[in-house]
Design an enzyme around this catalytic site. Structure first.
Site, PDB file in Angstrom:
ATOM      1  N   CYS A 107       0.840  -1.196   0.000  1.00  0.00           N
ATOM      2  CA  CYS A 107       0.000   0.000   0.000  1.00  0.00           C
ATOM      3  C   CYS A 107       0.879   1.251   0.000  1.00  0.00           C
ATOM      4  O   CYS A 107       2.002   1.250   0.484  1.00  0.00           O
ATOM      5  CB  CYS A 107      -0.861   0.016   1.245  1.00  0.00           C
ATOM      6  SG  CYS A 107      -1.890  -1.435   1.388  1.00  0.00           S
ATOM      7  N   ARG A 117       5.460  -0.473  -7.035  1.00  0.00           N
ATOM      8  CA  ARG A 117       5.435  -1.405  -5.903  1.00  0.00           C
ATOM      9  C   ARG A 117       4.300  -2.407  -5.995  1.00  0.00           C
ATOM     10  O   ARG A 117       4.225  -3.341  -5.200  1.00  0.00           O
ATOM     11  CB  ARG A 117       5.308  -0.638  -4.591  1.00  0.00           C
ATOM     12  CG  ARG A 117       6.506   0.228  -4.283  1.00  0.00           C
ATOM     13  CD  ARG A 117       6.112   1.529  -3.630  1.00  0.00           C
ATOM     14  NE  ARG A 117       5.044   1.366  -2.682  1.00  0.00           N
ATOM     15  CZ  ARG A 117       5.199   1.341  -1.372  1.00  0.00           C
ATOM     16  NH1 ARG A 117       6.400   1.464  -0.867  1.00  0.00           N
ATOM     17  NH2 ARG A 117       4.176   1.215  -0.583  1.00  0.00           N
ATOM     18  N   TRP A 122      -2.820  -2.704  -1.661  1.00  0.00           N
ATOM     19  CA  TRP A 122      -2.377  -4.083  -1.951  1.00  0.00           C
ATOM     20  C   TRP A 122      -3.112  -4.908  -0.912  1.00  0.00           C
ATOM     21  O   TRP A 122      -2.800  -4.846   0.274  1.00  0.00           O
ATOM     22  CB  TRP A 122      -0.863  -4.148  -1.803  1.00  0.00           C
ATOM     23  CG  TRP A 122      -0.282  -5.522  -1.719  1.00  0.00           C
ATOM     24  CD1 TRP A 122      -0.055  -6.258  -0.592  1.00  0.00           C
ATOM     25  CD2 TRP A 122       0.164  -6.334  -2.804  1.00  0.00           C
ATOM     26  NE1 TRP A 122       0.495  -7.462  -0.913  1.00  0.00           N
ATOM     27  CE2 TRP A 122       0.645  -7.547  -2.259  1.00  0.00           C
ATOM     28  CE3 TRP A 122       0.193  -6.160  -4.193  1.00  0.00           C
ATOM     29  CZ2 TRP A 122       1.155  -8.571  -3.046  1.00  0.00           C
ATOM     30  CZ3 TRP A 122       0.715  -7.192  -4.962  1.00  0.00           C
ATOM     31  CH2 TRP A 122       1.184  -8.378  -4.403  1.00  0.00           C
ATOM     32  N   ASN A 142      -1.747   2.120   5.780  1.00  0.00           N
ATOM     33  CA  ASN A 142      -0.838   1.034   5.386  1.00  0.00           C
ATOM     34  C   ASN A 142      -0.604   0.168   6.617  1.00  0.00           C
ATOM     35  O   ASN A 142      -0.437   0.699   7.711  1.00  0.00           O
ATOM     36  CB  ASN A 142       0.530   1.580   4.962  1.00  0.00           C
ATOM     37  CG  ASN A 142       0.477   2.235   3.603  1.00  0.00           C
ATOM     38  OD1 ASN A 142      -0.559   2.252   2.959  1.00  0.00           O
ATOM     39  ND2 ASN A 142       1.608   2.772   3.185  1.00  0.00           N
ATOM     40  N   GLY A 143      -0.536  -1.131   6.422  1.00  0.00           N
ATOM     41  CA  GLY A 143      -0.222  -2.004   7.558  1.00  0.00           C
ATOM     42  C   GLY A 143      -1.436  -2.797   7.978  1.00  0.00           C
ATOM     43  O   GLY A 143      -2.402  -2.943   7.228  1.00  0.00           O
ATOM     44  N   GLU A 164      16.883 -24.776  -4.576  1.00  0.00           N
ATOM     45  CA  GLU A 164      16.504 -23.366  -4.665  1.00  0.00           C
ATOM     46  C   GLU A 164      17.743 -22.496  -4.914  1.00  0.00           C
ATOM     47  O   GLU A 164      17.714 -21.570  -5.720  1.00  0.00           O
ATOM     48  CB  GLU A 164      15.768 -22.949  -3.373  1.00  0.00           C
ATOM     49  CG  GLU A 164      15.395 -21.483  -3.267  1.00  0.00           C
ATOM     50  CD  GLU A 164      14.536 -20.956  -4.403  1.00  0.00           C
ATOM     51  OE1 GLU A 164      14.033 -21.744  -5.212  1.00  0.00           O
ATOM     52  OE2 GLU A 164      14.407 -19.728  -4.492  1.00  0.00           O
ATOM     53  N   LYS A 199      18.230 -20.084  -8.186  1.00  0.00           N
ATOM     54  CA  LYS A 199      18.518 -18.646  -8.097  1.00  0.00           C
ATOM     55  C   LYS A 199      19.733 -18.321  -8.955  1.00  0.00           C
ATOM     56  O   LYS A 199      19.754 -17.349  -9.680  1.00  0.00           O
ATOM     57  CB  LYS A 199      18.814 -18.203  -6.647  1.00  0.00           C
ATOM     58  CG  LYS A 199      17.654 -18.094  -5.712  1.00  0.00           C
ATOM     59  CD  LYS A 199      16.728 -16.931  -5.958  1.00  0.00           C
ATOM     60  CE  LYS A 199      15.615 -17.287  -6.875  1.00  0.00           C
ATOM     61  NZ  LYS A 199      14.466 -17.966  -6.379  1.00  0.00           N
ATOM     62  N   GLU A 203      18.930 -18.615 -12.801  1.00  0.00           N
ATOM     63  CA  GLU A 203      17.972 -17.688 -13.406  1.00  0.00           C
ATOM     64  C   GLU A 203      18.494 -16.256 -13.503  1.00  0.00           C
ATOM     65  O   GLU A 203      18.129 -15.545 -14.413  1.00  0.00           O
ATOM     66  CB  GLU A 203      16.608 -17.735 -12.707  1.00  0.00           C
ATOM     67  CG  GLU A 203      16.581 -17.210 -11.302  1.00  0.00           C
ATOM     68  CD  GLU A 203      15.183 -17.248 -10.706  1.00  0.00           C
ATOM     69  OE1 GLU A 203      14.216 -16.949 -11.403  1.00  0.00           O
ATOM     70  OE2 GLU A 203      15.073 -17.570  -9.507  1.00  0.00           O
ATOM     71  N   HIS A 222      26.481 -41.665  -7.721  1.00  0.00           N
ATOM     72  CA  HIS A 222      25.787 -42.535  -8.684  1.00  0.00           C
ATOM     73  C   HIS A 222      25.852 -41.970 -10.098  1.00  0.00           C
ATOM     74  O   HIS A 222      25.003 -42.302 -10.929  1.00  0.00           O
ATOM     75  CB  HIS A 222      24.349 -42.774  -8.229  1.00  0.00           C
ATOM     76  CG  HIS A 222      24.282 -43.488  -6.916  1.00  0.00           C
ATOM     77  ND1 HIS A 222      24.605 -44.815  -6.781  1.00  0.00           N
ATOM     78  CD2 HIS A 222      23.995 -43.045  -5.665  1.00  0.00           C
ATOM     79  CE1 HIS A 222      24.490 -45.178  -5.510  1.00  0.00           C
ATOM     80  NE2 HIS A 222      24.128 -44.109  -4.802  1.00  0.00           N
ATOM     81  N   LYS A 236       7.466 -12.483 -14.381  1.00  0.00           N
ATOM     82  CA  LYS A 236       7.153 -12.594 -12.950  1.00  0.00           C
ATOM     83  C   LYS A 236       6.015 -13.578 -12.703  1.00  0.00           C
ATOM     84  O   LYS A 236       6.027 -14.306 -11.730  1.00  0.00           O
ATOM     85  CB  LYS A 236       6.815 -11.212 -12.378  1.00  0.00           C
ATOM     86  CG  LYS A 236       6.624 -11.208 -10.876  1.00  0.00           C
ATOM     87  CD  LYS A 236       7.920 -11.493 -10.113  1.00  0.00           C
ATOM     88  CE  LYS A 236       7.694 -11.747  -8.655  1.00  0.00           C
ATOM     89  NZ  LYS A 236       8.761 -12.575  -8.064  1.00  0.00           N
TER      90      LYS A 236
HETATM   91  C1  F6R Z   1      12.038 -18.262  -9.391  1.00  0.00           C
HETATM   92  C2  F6R Z   1      10.656 -17.921  -9.625  1.00  0.00           C
HETATM   93  C3  F6R Z   1       9.775 -18.925 -10.285  1.00  0.00           C
HETATM   94  C4  F6R Z   1       8.423 -18.959  -9.566  1.00  0.00           C
HETATM   95  C5  F6R Z   1       7.444 -19.872 -10.342  1.00  0.00           C
HETATM   96  C6  F6R Z   1       6.110 -19.982  -9.623  1.00  0.00           C
HETATM   97  O1  F6R Z   1      12.703 -17.242  -8.716  1.00  0.00           O
HETATM   98  O2  F6R Z   1      10.228 -16.850  -9.310  1.00  0.00           O
HETATM   99  O3  F6R Z   1      10.357 -20.189 -10.286  1.00  0.00           O
HETATM  100  O4  F6R Z   1       8.610 -19.417  -8.263  1.00  0.00           O
HETATM  101  O5  F6R Z   1       7.237 -19.351 -11.630  1.00  0.00           O
HETATM  102  O6  F6R Z   1       5.513 -18.743  -9.490  1.00  0.00           O
HETATM  103  P1  F6R Z   1       4.341 -18.491  -8.449  1.00  0.00           P
HETATM  104  O7  F6R Z   1       4.917 -18.678  -7.104  1.00  0.00           O
HETATM  105  O8  F6R Z   1       3.895 -17.089  -8.718  1.00  0.00           O
HETATM  106  O9  F6R Z   1       3.288 -19.520  -8.752  1.00  0.00           O
END
Ligand code: F6R
Length: 609
Positions: free
Chosen positions: A2, A27, A74, A100-101, A482, A486, A489, A505, A604
């Site tokens: 927000c 944001r 938000w 906000n909050g 993970e 990271k 990507e 193996h 995203k």
């Molecule tokens: C990696 C990343 C993606 C998401 C995946 C699922 O940093 O962001 O691997 O985790 O596309 O996305 P959501 O969580 O939005 O379903």
């Protein structure tokens, strides 16, 4: 997240506010609104979606006026809608509030207002409670009424308030959520963030916790928590707009990594009742419900899937219910065994990932109860689920997911502990110890983030590598996946993660002189096994960077380099160990000159199959 903008002066408030809200658009938000003082009354207009929609509904001259407050929302309490958008007003529309909050005790206050004053609430928000409460106390002095209301409110918030009968002032309060006041010429501003007003004012006061400000066109008065006037020195903003948006960090990813202590705290602490026990936001998950379930099925993609792997561990260990974890795009096409005895958990930051959404529909069709763990309120996955447990991470802007992951982990632990206790599968003492250890995590993480500097140095050394390996056992294996994701990507390095015991193996054939192997060795119970894995890869010439808990100094004798995370029980280490891995990927990508917040080929939210 927000955003708040308020203006008082001689110009048209709506224009200043719309400009400010647009500055906060980056944001993320789902709706917006403005209230202005007009002809002895208040006018409020709101719109769902982009600010341009709000611009249209405030365009007519009837909405002109020199004082107003605006907000981008938000959603946290209640779906994104016009009714839930801010500003909210009291019953006779004489007080308007932006906020906000979160107000933790809003249900309590709401019930009291209904019981004692017969107030009829219009929205599902906690913010309306503030407006109604101030309305009850208002007797011609807005500052005093706000003070009385705030004395009753618990939580973390910043609020801005205007009253129809006092069109010469804006009153605002800060409690654990950002608030600034901007000094103008013949006008003044309030805002949640500097970018909202920095094009108009570069002289700002940072308002401290528990302080209230009374802002008129020609002065800004600041009062402390005891209502005593205090003086602050004005701060001159010298940043450019871009860096102000990122809160001074070079990238949103780094900002979001640093927001993780807060995200975990929000997700956890607000779901603890007065006795410190976990509550599930009103989700009805009774012992009888759990007795009917014979398995849990967790489905997600990417980083969220990796959180699901930790969820399997937590629920199986704590609730003693068998758990399957699946990648959504696999689950959908394998005719999975799911029925009305299955609790299906979908994990998704965006709530819009198409594969996860389709998997959820498939599970529903087969009769499973669907619980989703989602960050974006009102998203498709949230709307189609029977129950939603929100990660309160705030908007994640960087494509690479960081704070969503650690808040998803927090929820996995909470679900495991909640279900385990309900089923009598864990001792009460274990439950209490884990809850209290979880509560310690935000502070431990903040401490780690303050001190970490080795990661950048190590990243600078290895950023030219073309391949990297991440290994671990148990929970460390899940974090390795993970960590490796990271790295690939955002840095485009061909990184590979594998359960350490599986190396021999086949994959060990790839380890050569100088290959970087990142060894996660945070599990006390598996520590010795990991020391053997270190020796195994070193024998092939690997350079070993280990991640271990403070106090496990034995690893120093074996590894070439060690990153220490704060000590905590084995069960919870992923919440801490993933953070140096996020930072490692970040600094490697930075040294390689990559576009960190918007990596190539990625979006995203993935709304295609
Ligand atoms: C990696 C990343 C993606 C998401 C995946 C699922 O940093 O962001 O691997 O985790 O596309 O996305 P959501 O969580 O939005 O379903």
């Amino acid at each position: 997240m927000c955003g708040i903008v308020g203006y008082i002066g001689k110009n048209n408030a709506k224009e200043v506010i719309i400009d400010g809200l647009k500055r906060l658009e980056y944001r993320g938000y789902d709706s917006a609104g403005i209230a202005i003082c007009k002809d002895g009354g208040l006018e409020v207009r709101k719109a769902v979606g982009a600010i341009v929609n709000l611009e249209q509904v405030v365009a007519d001259p009837a909405f002109d006026g020199p004082v107003g407050i605006g907000h981008t929302r938000w959603a946290t309490h209640g779906v994104p809608s016009e009714v839930n958008a801010h500003p909210h007003t009291n019953e006779d529309n004489t007080i308007a509030v932006v906020h906000n909050g979160i107000i933790e005790n809003y249900v309590e206050i709401k019930e009291e207002l209904i019981r004692e004053y017969g107030i009829e609430f219009r929205s599902e928000t906690d913010t309306e409670v503030i407006a109604q409460l101030i309305g009850i106390y208002y007797d011609g002095d807005l500052h005093e009424a706000v003070n009385k209301a705030v004395a009753q409110m618990r939580g973390a918030y910043a609020i801005g308030v205007i009253a129809a009968a006092e069109p010469d002032k804006i009153v605002a309060v800060r409690k654990d959520a950002p608030l600034i006041a901007g000094i103008g010429k013949g006008c003044n501003y309030i805002a949640s963030d500097i970018p909202a007003i920095m094009e108009r004012s570069r002289q700002v006061y940072f308002i401290e916790n528990d302080e209230t400000i009374v802002v008129t066109a020609d002065k800004i008065e600041i009062f402390d928590g005891n209502n005593k006037p205090v003086e602050h020195e004005a701060f001159t903003v010298t940043w450019d707009v871009d860096s102000a948006e990122r809160g001074g960090y070079d990238h949103f990813m780094l900002k979001e990594i640093n927001e993780q202590p807060k995200g975990i705290e929000e997700t956890l602490l607000r779901r603890l009742d007065e006795d410190g026990n976990i509550k599930l936001d009103g989700i009805e998950l009774t012992k009888e419900d759990l007795d009917k379930i014979n398995k849990v099925c967790i489905v997600a993609c990417g980083t969220a899937y990796h959180a699901g792997l930790i969820g399997k561990y937590a629920i199986e260990k704590m609730a003693k219910i068998p758990v399957e974890v699946d990648i959504a795009s696999e689950f959908r096409y394998r005719d999975p065994f799911v029925d009305e005895k299955t609790l299906f958990i979908a994990i998704s930051q965006s709530g819009e990932t198409l594969d996860t959404l389709h998997a959820l529909r498939e599970a529903k069709r087969k009769g499973a109860r669907v619980l989703s763990v989602v960050n974006v309120v009102g998203s498709s996955i949230a709307r189609e689920s029977d129950d939603v447990f929100y990660t309160w991470a705030g908007p994640e802007i960087s494509v690479a997911s960081t704070k969503a992951y650690t808040t998803q982990l927090t929820i996995m632990y909470m679900l495991g502990l909640y279900m385990g206790r309900l089923r009598g599968a864990i001792e009460e003492s274990y439950y209490q110890r884990m809850v209290s250890e979880l509560k310690e995590i935000p502070a431990k993480l903040a401490r780690y983030l303050e001190k970490q500097k080795d990661v950048k140095r190590i990243a600078d050394r290895f950023h030219r590598d073309n391949e990297m390996f991440f290994i671990g056992r148990g929970l460390d294996a899940s974090v390795s996946y993970e960590a490796s994701l990271k790295m690939k990507e955002i840095s485009y390095i061909n990184s590979f993660a594998i359960a350490a015991g599986e190396l021999k193996h086949g994959t060990i054939a790839l380890i050569d002189q100088g290959t970087l192997v990142v060894v996660l060795a945070t599990q006390d119970a598996l520590f010795e096994k990991m020391l053997s894995n270190i020796k195994e890869v070193q024998a092939r010439g690997a350079y070993v960077l280990a991640v271990a808990k403070e106090g496990d100094t034995e690893v120093e004798k074996q590894a070439d380099e060690v990153i220490y995370i704060p000590d905590c029980p084995d069960e919870l280490t992923p919440l801490l160990s993933v953070v140096p891995m996020q930072l490692f990927a970040y600094y490697v990508a930075k040294a390689r000159g990559c576009n960190i917040d918007k990596p190539k080929n990625l979006a995203k939210s993935v709304t295609v199959e």
